[in-house]
Design a protein around this motif. Structure first.
Motif, mmCIF file in Angstrom:
data_model
loop_
_atom_site.group_PDB
_atom_site.id
_atom_site.type_symbol
_atom_site.label_atom_id
_atom_site.label_comp_id
_atom_site.label_asym_id
_atom_site.label_seq_id
_atom_site.Cartn_x
_atom_site.Cartn_y
_atom_site.Cartn_z
ATOM 1 N N ARG A 127 46.547 -5.355 -123.330
ATOM 2 C CA ARG A 127 46.782 -6.245 -122.198
ATOM 3 C C ARG A 127 48.273 -6.560 -122.084
ATOM 4 O O ARG A 127 48.960 -6.730 -123.089
ATOM 5 C CB ARG A 127 45.988 -7.533 -122.395
ATOM 6 C CG ARG A 127 45.761 -8.359 -121.136
ATOM 7 C CD ARG A 127 44.734 -9.431 -121.419
ATOM 8 N NE ARG A 127 44.302 -10.113 -120.216
ATOM 9 C CZ ARG A 127 44.437 -11.423 -120.011
ATOM 10 N NH1 ARG A 127 45.000 -12.186 -120.942
ATOM 11 N NH2 ARG A 127 43.997 -11.977 -118.900
ATOM 12 N N SER A 142 51.676 -26.055 -118.456
ATOM 13 C CA SER A 142 50.773 -26.132 -117.310
ATOM 14 C C SER A 142 51.491 -25.985 -115.972
ATOM 15 O O SER A 142 50.851 -25.761 -114.950
ATOM 16 C CB SER A 142 50.001 -27.454 -117.333
ATOM 17 O OG SER A 142 50.875 -28.550 -117.123
ATOM 18 N N LYS A 145 51.982 -20.590 -113.963
ATOM 19 C CA LYS A 145 50.717 -19.856 -113.994
ATOM 20 C C LYS A 145 50.718 -18.700 -114.989
ATOM 21 O O LYS A 145 49.650 -18.234 -115.399
ATOM 22 C CB LYS A 145 50.366 -19.347 -112.601
ATOM 23 C CG LYS A 145 51.324 -18.336 -111.994
ATOM 24 C CD LYS A 145 50.881 -17.973 -110.585
ATOM 25 C CE LYS A 145 51.831 -17.016 -109.899
ATOM 26 N NZ LYS A 145 51.402 -16.715 -108.512
ATOM 27 N N ASP A 148 48.513 -19.378 -117.940
ATOM 28 C CA ASP A 148 47.090 -19.667 -117.752
ATOM 29 C C ASP A 148 46.202 -18.736 -118.571
ATOM 30 O O ASP A 148 45.074 -19.090 -118.924
ATOM 31 C CB ASP A 148 46.708 -19.554 -116.278
ATOM 32 C CG ASP A 148 47.321 -20.661 -115.435
ATOM 33 O OD1 ASP A 148 47.875 -21.620 -116.018
ATOM 34 O OD2 ASP A 148 47.274 -20.564 -114.191
ATOM 35 N N GLY A 149 46.681 -17.500 -118.811
ATOM 36 C CA GLY A 149 45.924 -16.557 -119.628
ATOM 37 C C GLY A 149 44.917 -15.716 -118.883
ATOM 38 O O GLY A 149 44.209 -14.907 -119.496
ATOM 39 N N ASP A 150 44.833 -15.857 -117.549
ATOM 40 C CA ASP A 150 43.830 -15.106 -116.810
ATOM 41 C C ASP A 150 44.305 -13.728 -116.370
ATOM 42 O O ASP A 150 43.487 -12.874 -116.029
ATOM 43 C CB ASP A 150 43.375 -15.907 -115.579
ATOM 44 C CG ASP A 150 44.530 -16.319 -114.688
ATOM 45 O OD1 ASP A 150 45.684 -16.339 -115.160
ATOM 46 O OD2 ASP A 150 44.279 -16.646 -113.505
ATOM 47 N N VAL A 151 45.618 -13.474 -116.382
ATOM 48 C CA VAL A 151 46.154 -12.186 -115.928
ATOM 49 C C VAL A 151 46.845 -11.431 -117.054
ATOM 50 O O VAL A 151 46.600 -10.247 -117.260
ATOM 51 C CB VAL A 151 47.122 -12.390 -114.744
ATOM 52 C CG1 VAL A 151 47.710 -11.046 -114.295
ATOM 53 C CG2 VAL A 151 46.422 -13.074 -113.571
ATOM 54 N N ASN A 153 48.561 -11.870 -121.283
ATOM 55 C CA ASN A 153 48.764 -12.698 -122.461
ATOM 56 C C ASN A 153 50.189 -13.255 -122.423
ATOM 57 O O ASN A 153 51.091 -12.629 -121.863
ATOM 58 C CB ASN A 153 48.565 -11.888 -123.734
ATOM 59 C CG ASN A 153 47.125 -11.474 -123.935
ATOM 60 O OD1 ASN A 153 46.219 -12.059 -123.355
ATOM 61 N ND2 ASN A 153 46.900 -10.446 -124.750
ATOM 62 N N HIS A 172 47.004 -25.268 -124.230
ATOM 63 C CA HIS A 172 47.229 -23.818 -124.154
ATOM 64 C C HIS A 172 47.160 -23.161 -125.534
ATOM 65 O O HIS A 172 48.091 -22.489 -125.971
ATOM 66 C CB HIS A 172 48.582 -23.523 -123.495
ATOM 67 C CG HIS A 172 48.638 -23.937 -122.050
ATOM 68 N ND1 HIS A 172 48.735 -25.254 -121.666
ATOM 69 C CD2 HIS A 172 48.599 -23.187 -120.914
ATOM 70 C CE1 HIS A 172 48.752 -25.310 -120.341
ATOM 71 N NE2 HIS A 172 48.667 -24.084 -119.858
ATOM 72 N N HIS A 174 45.644 -20.656 -126.321
ATOM 73 C CA HIS A 174 45.639 -19.200 -126.212
ATOM 74 C C HIS A 174 47.044 -18.611 -126.157
ATOM 75 O O HIS A 174 47.209 -17.388 -126.239
ATOM 76 C CB HIS A 174 44.866 -18.772 -124.960
ATOM 77 C CG HIS A 174 45.394 -19.388 -123.703
ATOM 78 N ND1 HIS A 174 45.062 -20.665 -123.321
ATOM 79 C CD2 HIS A 174 46.233 -18.910 -122.752
ATOM 80 C CE1 HIS A 174 45.667 -20.949 -122.169
ATOM 81 N NE2 HIS A 174 46.391 -19.904 -121.811
#
Length: 294
Positions: A127, A142, A145, A148-151, A153, A172, A174
């Motif tokens: 990733r 925060s 974005k 956020d970890g959704d797209v 690492n 956070h 992650h």
């Protein structure tokens, strides 16, 4: 693939590409050596004007304003596709956020071209990862974005004190936080070793900015540099007719940066490079240099 011109090859002495893939076709060969045993192979990518400037500053501070080249933007994606992580200073993220307006949460630095994302998978890359070097004096993850970890690492490289401040926030979990050094002092060589050992980073792309690049160069951590030379000349001193940002208005003279910021080298210790490859597309020149050591 975006509408780009094929690169005209002038010469290339680099290693062969690791796989045969049509995604390399516009550029041609792109191979890398094996990384050192204890840290990543680190290569940088910058665009500069004919007179060595990397940004106009002000409202047009993006590197794209210097580049003005679809080929340069595509090459950035190709270099990202070959990297296990992209290394930047937080100022790069802050500047991209500013350019997008007060409601922006910044951007995510990733491969945009679908064919190059497929190439990345063929190369066995995991990733995508954005890695930021920061003192973390008052950093709220925060607000951006990218964390956020959704797209992708994300990771933070900082001093032990900076790592303590981030962990004390308790958010956070992650996001990988690597504290290296003593107190408020960041030890970059140690940080690069930890990126290799703990996150498996073997190939690391540095996208700056100039202060981070200069800091890495001072401790001899840049192995290669890709340099696009754009056929524009802009001058180092910001002209009086250019509108200034709030933080620039109190300065008598504002200087546009070059690739290398911070303390440089003496004549006896300046770094030396091998010109490894050269291509052109239109009037833009695309150079690759490798550090000469020993």
């Amino acid at each position: 693939m975006p509408d780009i011109r094929p690169f005209e090859l002038l010469f290339d002495h680099a290693e062969p590409s690791p796989v045969r893939d049509d995604a390399y076709a516009p550029y041609g060969n792109l191979g890398f050596p094996q990384p050192p045993p204890d840290r990543p192979w680190i290569y940088s990518n910058f665009v500069q004007s004919l007179d060595g400037i990397t940004t106009l500053l002000g409202e047009h501070a993006s590197g794209g304003e210097i580049s003005q080249s679809a080929e340069d933007r595509w090459l950035m994606d190709l270099l990202r596709a070959n990297a296990d992580g992209i290394l930047m200073g937080m100022k790069t993220l802050l500047e991209e956020q500013r350019l997008r307006g007060p409601d922006s949460r910044g951007i995510i630095f990733r491969v945009a071209d679908p064919k190059l994302r497929e190439l990345r998978a063929r190369l066995g890359k995991g990733r995508e990862r954005n890695i930021f070097v920061t003192r973390a004096t008052n950093l709220d993850l925060s607000r951006y974005k990218v964390f956020d970890g959704d797209v992708v690492n994300a990771a933070i490289v900082t001093s032990p004190a900076g790592a303590g401040r981030l962990r004390a926030r308790g958010s956070h979990a992650h996001v990988a936080i690597l504290g290296a050094g003593t107190g408020e002092e960041l030890d970059l060589p140690l940080a690069m070793r930890r990126l290799r050992q703990e996150l498996g980073i073997e190939c690391l792309l540095c996208e700056g900015g100039p202060t981070l690049y200069g800091s890495l160069a001072r401790v001899d951590l840049i192995d290669e540099k890709f340099m696009t030379v754009s056929p524009v000349e802009v001058g180092q001193v910001v002209p009086p007719e250019q509108a200034r940002l709030a933080g620039e208005r109190s300065m008598t003279q504002v200087l546009r940066p070059t690739v290398f910021a911070g303390p440089g080298f003496t004549r006896e210790h300046m770094s030396r490079w091998t010109w490894l490859s050269c291509r052109k597309a239109g009037d833009h020149q695309f150079n690759r240099y490798r550090r000469r050591r020993g």
